[in-house]
Design an enzyme around this catalytic site. Structure first.
Site, short mmCIF file in Angstrom:
data_model
loop_
_atom_site.label_atom_id
_atom_site.label_comp_id
_atom_site.label_asym_id
_atom_site.label_seq_id
_atom_site.Cartn_x
_atom_site.Cartn_y
_atom_site.Cartn_z
N GLY A 42 0.97 -1.14 -0.12
CA GLY A 42 -0.01 -0.03 -0.01
C GLY A 42 0.91 1.42 -0.07
N LEU A 45 -1.89 7.10 2.11
CA LEU A 45 -1.30 7.94 3.31
C LEU A 45 -0.84 6.95 4.29
CD1 LEU A 45 -4.14 10.54 3.88
CD2 LEU A 45 -1.69 10.95 2.97
N HIS A 268 -21.86 7.69 3.70
CA HIS A 268 -21.63 9.31 3.79
C HIS A 268 -22.78 9.91 3.34
CE1 HIS A 268 -20.03 13.13 3.23
NE2 HIS A 268 -18.61 12.79 3.97
N ARG A 333 -22.04 11.69 10.36
CA ARG A 333 -22.25 11.11 9.23
C ARG A 333 -23.50 9.95 9.30
NH1 ARG A 333 -16.43 10.59 6.76
NH2 ARG A 333 -16.35 12.83 6.17
N HIS A 404 -19.24 4.77 1.76
CA HIS A 404 -17.83 5.54 1.87
C HIS A 404 -16.71 4.94 2.57
CE1 HIS A 404 -15.69 9.35 1.89
NE2 HIS A 404 -15.80 9.36 3.18
N GLU A 428 -6.69 2.69 7.01
CA GLU A 428 -7.97 2.14 6.64
C GLU A 428 -8.16 0.84 6.98
OE1 GLU A 428 -10.40 4.02 3.87
OE2 GLU A 428 -12.07 2.82 4.20
N ARG A 438 -16.88 6.88 12.00
CA ARG A 438 -15.67 7.65 12.03
C ARG A 438 -16.36 9.08 11.60
NH1 ARG A 438 -12.99 10.41 7.66
NH2 ARG A 438 -13.85 9.07 6.15
N LEU A 444 -7.67 10.82 7.50
CA LEU A 444 -6.30 10.97 6.94
C LEU A 444 -5.49 11.19 8.19
CD1 LEU A 444 -7.43 13.87 4.55
CD2 LEU A 444 -6.94 11.33 4.04
C1 LIG Z 1 -13.96 10.40 -1.79
C2 LIG Z 1 -13.39 10.32 -0.49
C3 LIG Z 1 -13.25 11.58 0.25
C4 LIG Z 1 -12.59 11.45 1.39
N1 LIG Z 1 -12.35 12.59 2.16
C5 LIG Z 1 -11.74 12.50 3.37
C6 LIG Z 1 -11.38 13.74 4.33
O1 LIG Z 1 -11.60 14.77 3.73
N2 LIG Z 1 -10.67 13.55 5.36
C7 LIG Z 1 -10.49 12.33 5.96
O2 LIG Z 1 -10.03 12.22 7.11
N3 LIG Z 1 -10.75 11.41 5.08
C8 LIG Z 1 -11.34 11.16 4.05
N4 LIG Z 1 -11.67 10.19 3.33
C9 LIG Z 1 -11.12 8.76 3.76
C10 LIG Z 1 -9.58 8.53 3.58
O3 LIG Z 1 -9.25 9.16 2.49
C11 LIG Z 1 -9.19 7.10 3.29
O4 LIG Z 1 -9.56 6.65 4.75
C12 LIG Z 1 -7.64 7.04 3.48
O5 LIG Z 1 -7.25 8.00 2.46
C13 LIG Z 1 -7.19 5.75 3.61
O6 LIG Z 1 -5.74 5.60 3.50
P1 LIG Z 1 -4.90 4.20 3.43
O7 LIG Z 1 -3.60 4.64 3.34
O8 LIG Z 1 -5.34 3.46 4.42
O9 LIG Z 1 -5.44 3.51 1.95
P2 LIG Z 1 -5.50 3.83 0.46
O10 LIG Z 1 -5.17 5.54 0.27
O11 LIG Z 1 -6.76 3.26 -0.02
O12 LIG Z 1 -4.24 3.00 -0.09
C14 LIG Z 1 -4.46 1.76 -0.35
C15 LIG Z 1 -3.17 1.34 -1.01
O13 LIG Z 1 -3.16 -0.07 -0.96
C16 LIG Z 1 -2.73 -0.63 -2.35
N5 LIG Z 1 -3.23 -2.07 -2.52
C17 LIG Z 1 -4.66 -2.41 -2.01
N6 LIG Z 1 -4.65 -3.56 -2.09
C18 LIG Z 1 -3.51 -3.99 -2.64
C19 LIG Z 1 -3.22 -5.25 -3.10
N7 LIG Z 1 -3.86 -6.39 -2.84
N8 LIG Z 1 -1.76 -5.42 -3.50
C20 LIG Z 1 -1.06 -4.29 -3.49
N9 LIG Z 1 -1.46 -3.12 -3.30
C21 LIG Z 1 -2.63 -2.86 -2.91
C22 LIG Z 1 -3.28 0.38 -3.14
O14 LIG Z 1 -2.49 0.31 -4.47
C23 LIG Z 1 -2.91 1.71 -2.57
O15 LIG Z 1 -1.78 2.01 -2.60
C24 LIG Z 1 -12.53 10.07 2.08
C25 LIG Z 1 -12.51 9.07 1.07
C26 LIG Z 1 -13.13 9.00 -0.06
C27 LIG Z 1 -13.27 8.15 -0.74
#
Ligand SMILES: Cc1cc2nc3c(=O)[nH]c(=O)nc-3n(C[C@H](O)[C@H](O)[C@H](O)COP(=O)(O)OP(=O)(O)OC[C@H]3O[C@@H](n4cnc5c(N)ncnc54)[C@H](O)[C@@H]3O)c2cc1C
Ligand code: FES
Lengths: 640, 257
Positions: A42, A45, A268, A333, A404, A428, A438, A444
């Site tokens: 992954g 963030l 959401h 939410r 969401h 997440e 949440r 974030l």
């Molecule tokens: C439209 C939208 C708006 C949002 N706005 C906000 C906001 O304003 N404030 C807030 O706090 N949160 C917000 N969120 C929630 C927040 O964006 C996410 O919860 C957060 O960014 C998740 O980050 P993460 O690093 O956990 O996962 P992600 O950013 O989803 O990254 C997952 C990573 O894992 C990799 N991956 C997944 N499965 C595999 C696999 N099997 N093999 C290899 N790689 C894999 C992907 O390539 C990616 O790089 C929002 C969400 C959405 C959908």
């Protein structure tokens, strides 16, 4: 056989736990760090910040993502903001208040110690991001600007226009690229992790498929970190990116990692409603819009067909302001989503199919001027207009709730380690700090807290107990996992059926949205639990995947993910059926107060449900981690 | 509505490609362009044919995954709009639509409309960052930043790395992409210590990646879905020239020992 859940929460007063724990944890000698290899799956963030920070500490890191660049992880799409208890506004914020708001917002189903730590490190995140050059919004005096999000009465969300996630991710991505060029991170783009490998009870590597060449390969490490995001796409239509999936965490679950609270999913309240049957995803309109926008529907059903401008002020029902006067349009939410569903169920919804409510900016435009509104939300308004062909400066937006976010995820202890030693989970993907709901701008914060500050401190405690050895991919456990992945790919390709993966995914999503969405009941969940295995059988009889496994094959990628969703959905429904209470995003119709509010059952359900895989065709085993509230009084959540 | 597509099909990096015709019937104007392609692909899959491969993820115009030439224009006819945010209401019943991958030596085709944009990551690796290891930061409000500087940095930072600028440029130059990052970081106090090094290294990497040079056609600015201004290129050139001059001086003073 049940797993022993030990959350390993440090003893002592809440405010001192993290400091004390950091002192008590074992350290890895700086000279030895480069002997350890850590795999991070992954590059969102959580994954990107963890990879960069671990590499800066001296560990050797391999980072994997399925997109063509780590910068495209789904985090890029986050719009509204990131919380931090800076109290720059002098409006009464503090670490304690952010902690309290988060536990209460999560309807008292999160671990106190984790949430407190999250609130503590929140302030460091903003500092870190500013230092990286994240262009946060500023006031004329040059200081950082903030805004409010749902479930809070202070202004603590930092933002970069409507592109906060993009800018935070680019900061983490750039830090990652800096470490790649230094040679201590190896990046694997367009690679999908398809299994985790356990040797002597510890997570020692992964199996991946190169999405360009189709090559299946084994990767050995001393610890594996999953930062693979959430599973809201189990509903098919969601605000998540198309590629978001449950594969990584679900495969880990099948290898022995307990899955925490899978039924805690977030719907959401403010998304653009479904426009047609070919809709492929739903677009979020950031919650920050509720800072100024007012939500309403007509009081009378007969008015629903009229143009919004033709409905007089006294004939409008500003239902959030009416029902929840102290939080109004900024109610959390889960509450705002259910309220929207309720008015639409009463027949007072607007737009196609009556599945929509208005989000109206006429008042703030009159009060503050169009220019101010444009500055605050310009890009969101443009996006709305591009999709709907309607101008939100002139007529109210139409919005409706959509799937969401996943509060549920792999169970982790205070050190972010799953029930498999050496398998850490960040962002997440873990069941984390948000309980049953949440709050906005907190994902974030959590992803970056885990990746920049928590994991880099806790992983050393694990690695210090795992002496570097000479394990290679020739070990039988790696061979076995590799053969398993290849066999499964071959099995998928061999079906030769007539239906696309998307068509199965849509059908699954429909079942989940109807039976396990905003409101759930035992009868509906039982129906879902009958329908899902049937659909799964049909999938394995009739899936069509043109092409081969030895090339870029997007149908194959999708089919693999849908196959996992088809199993995982059952776990979500099983969890939802067992939790005989309503809390946060999990609303069981049987458990509500006379005025339709969620009725929690603390006597029987104040625990984390950590599900353990028991073999195909066997019911999963429920393990419970009791939640103890020593600092916050368990109260009925009220936003009235 | 009904449209006729001419789509570039290419089985693999070294395979020969060609335009293949498809009819897309029952298309509704509210569909996005990619949803229209989904419908075409669904039919191909049911018939056992290999669907058209294209990159996409967020479908919200922010991840930069999607990218294709639509009727000769990067991301299609609508300004400030990515392919995923383009809707079929921008076309008429009976229209013919040509769909091709980004064309640039530095972006080799992987399959159909999917190209390898790894060169962009390597340009960032060369210097598109601020070296601020985790934990070393001071308070976020310690250095005030004028609102205008923050806003201008944000304007440049809005780049989604899709590659439309390269695809639109007659020279296939990556100047707009590179300049956007140089401007974003160069506008902020945090970006100053590495500013000159950054400009030299990123511009140098751009050359290594076989992107063409910039002759200020301005097509990139027109094609950019995020409205990045060509002024950033002037900024890049200035930083680069200044850095090249001062670096030479530094070398003279320091010698080679
Ligand atoms: C439209 C939208 C708006 C949002 N706005 C906000 C906001 O304003 N404030 C807030 O706090 N949160 C917000 N969120 C929630 C927040 O964006 C996410 O919860 C957060 O960014 C998740 O980050 P993460 O690093 O956990 O996962 P992600 O950013 O989803 O990254 C997952 C990573 O894992 C990799 N991956 C997944 N499965 C595999 C696999 N099997 N093999 C290899 N790689 C894999 C992907 O390539 C990616 O790089 C929002 C969400 C959405 C959908
Ligand atoms: S799919 Fe993300 S920008 Fe188009």
């Amino acid at each position: 056989m049940t797993i022993k859940l030990d959350a390993r929460i440090p003893a002592g007063p809440l405010a001192e736990k993290w400091d004390k724990h950091r002192f008590e944890m074992k350290l890895v000698n700086p000279a030895n760090k480069r002997k350890y290899h850590v795999i991070v799956v992954g590059s969102g963030l959580a994954g990107a910040s963890a990879s960069a920070s671990l590499s800066e500490l001296g560990y050797r890191v391999s980072c994997f993502c399925f997109q063509d660049s780590p910068r495209r992880a789904h985090s890029i799409a986050a719009q509204g903001g990131i919380n931090a208890a800076k109290n720059y506004q002098n409006d009464g914020d503090s670490v304690w208040r952010l902690f309290y708001d988060t536990v209460k917002g999560g309807d008292f189903r999160a671990r106190e110690a984790n949430v407190y730590r999250l609130a503590q490190v929140s302030v460091n995140i903003i500092d870190q991001c500013v230092a990286q050059g994240v262009p946060f919004a500023r006031e004329y005096g040059g200081l950082l600007a903030t805004r409010s999000f749902g479930g809070a009465q202070v202004s603590r969300s930092f933002y970069a226009r409507g592109q906060t996630g993009q800018q935070l991710l680019l900061g983490a991505y750039q830090a990652l690229e800096k470490e790649i060029v230094r040679g201590s991170v190896t990046m694997y783009e367009r690679h999908e992790m398809l299994d985790v490998v356990i040797v002597d009870g510890r997570a020692r590597g992964i199996i991946t498929r190169d999405l360009v060449t189709g090559e299946v390969a084994a990767h050995v490490a001393d610890s594996v970190v999953l930062g693979t995001g959430g599973y809201a796409n189990v509903f098919y239509l969601s605000t998540n990116a198309k590629g978001c999936n449950v594969t990584a965490t679900y495969r880990a679950y099948k290898k022995g990692a307990a899955f925490g609270n899978p039924c805690f999913t977030q719907i959401h309240p403010t998304c653009i409603p479904v426009a047609g049957e070919h809709q492929s995803k739903l677009t979020l309109m950031s919650e920050s819009l509720r800072n100024d926008g007012r939500v309403w529907v007509p009081k009378k059903k007969e008015d629903c067909g009229k143009k919004p401008g033709e409905i007089a002020e006294q004939d409008r029902d500003y239902y959030l302001e009416r029902k929840y006067p102290s939080f109004g349009n900024l109610s959390p939410r889960d509450i705002a989503s259910r309220a929207a569903k309720e008015v639409c169920d009463e027949g007072r919804g607007v737009g196609p199919g009556g599945r929509g409510v208005y989000l109206d900016f006429a008042d703030p435009i009159a009060r503050l001027g169009e220019q101010t509104i444009r500055e605050r939300y310009g890009n969101l308004f443009e996006m709305y207009q591009r999709i709907t062909d309607e101008d939100p400066y002139k007529q109210p937006m139409r919005i409706y709730p959509a799937a969401h976010y996943a509060m549920g995820g792999l169970w982790v202890d205070y050190n972010l380690m799953s029930t498999i030693p050496g398998l850490h989970v960040v962002g997440e993907a873990n069941f984390s700090d948000h309980g049953a709901n949440r709050l906005g701008a907190s994902a974030l914060m959590q992803g970056l807290a885990d990746g920049y500050f928590v994991l880099p401190a806790t992983i050393g405690d694990y690695l210090a107990t795992a002496k570097p050895d000479t394990l290679t991919a020739d070990h039988p456990a790696f061979r076995e996992a590799l053969d398993g992945v290849q066999a499964r790919t071959a099995r998928l390709l061999a079906v030769g059926g007539k239906r696309s993966a998307d068509s199965f995914h849509k059908e699954l999503g429909h079942i989940m949205w109807e039976k396990c969405g905003m409101a759930r009941n035992a009868a509906g969940l039982r129906q879902a639990l009958e329908a899902i295995p049937k659909l799964r059988e049909e999938f394995w009889r009739d899936i069509a995947i043109p092409g081969t496994g030895a090339e870029l094959n997007q149908s194959l990628e999708k089919a693999g993910r849908v196959a996992d969703f088809l199993e995982f959905a059952e776990l979500v429904c099983t969890d939802a059926l067992h939790r005989e209470e309503s809390c946060g995003g999990h609303f069981r119709e049987e458990h509500q107060t006379a005025d339709g509010e969620a009725k929690r059952d603390d006597a029987n359900f104040a625990y984390v449900a950590a599900w353990e895989y028991a073999g195909d065709g066997r019911a999963p085993v429920l393990n419970k981690e009791p939640l103890e509230f020593e600092n916050i009084h368990l109260s009925t959540r009220s936003y009235k | 509505m009904k449209v006729v597509l001419h789509v570039w099909r290419q089985a693999g990096p070294s395979a020969a490609g060609s335009l293949v015709d498809y009819e897309a019937n029952d298309i509704s104007p509210e569909m996005s362009f990619l949803e229209m392609l989904d419908v075409v692909n669904e039919r191909l899959i049911v018939r056992g044919e290999v669907p058209i491969a294209f990159d996409h993820d967020c479908r919200e115009g922010i991840c930069g995954s999607c990218g294709m030439m639509i009727n000769g224009a990067a991301h299609g006819p609508m300004k400030l709009t990515t392919a995923c945010q383009l809707h079929m209401r921008s076309f008429k019943d009976g229209d013919e639509i040509w769909i091709e991958p980004w064309r640039a030596k530095a972006f080799p085709v992987i399959k159909d409309l999917v190209v390898d944009r790894g060169a962009f990551d390597r340009i960032i690796q060369a210097g598109g960052f601020v070296s601020a290891p985790t934990g070393s930061a001071q308070d976020g409000n310690a250095i005030p930043i004028a609102k205008q500087a923050a806003d201008e940095a944000m304007d440049a930072a809005a780049c989604i790395g899709c590659g439309a600028c390269v695809a639109a440029c007659p020279n296939a130059s990556a100047s707009l992409f590179t300049a956007a990052k140089i401007t974003h970081l160069g506008d902020l106090p945090q970006g100053q210590p590495e500013r000159m090094r950054r400009a030299l290294a990123m511009v140098h990497q751009m050359d290594i990646e076989t992107f063409g040079s910039c002759t200020l056609f301005g097509e990139c600015q027109e094609a950019c879905p995020k409205g990045i201004s060509i002024d950033t290129i002037a900024r890049m050139n200035w930083d680069y020239l200044f850095a090249a001059a001062t670096e030479r001086q530094g070398a003279e003073v320091g010698g080679t020992g």
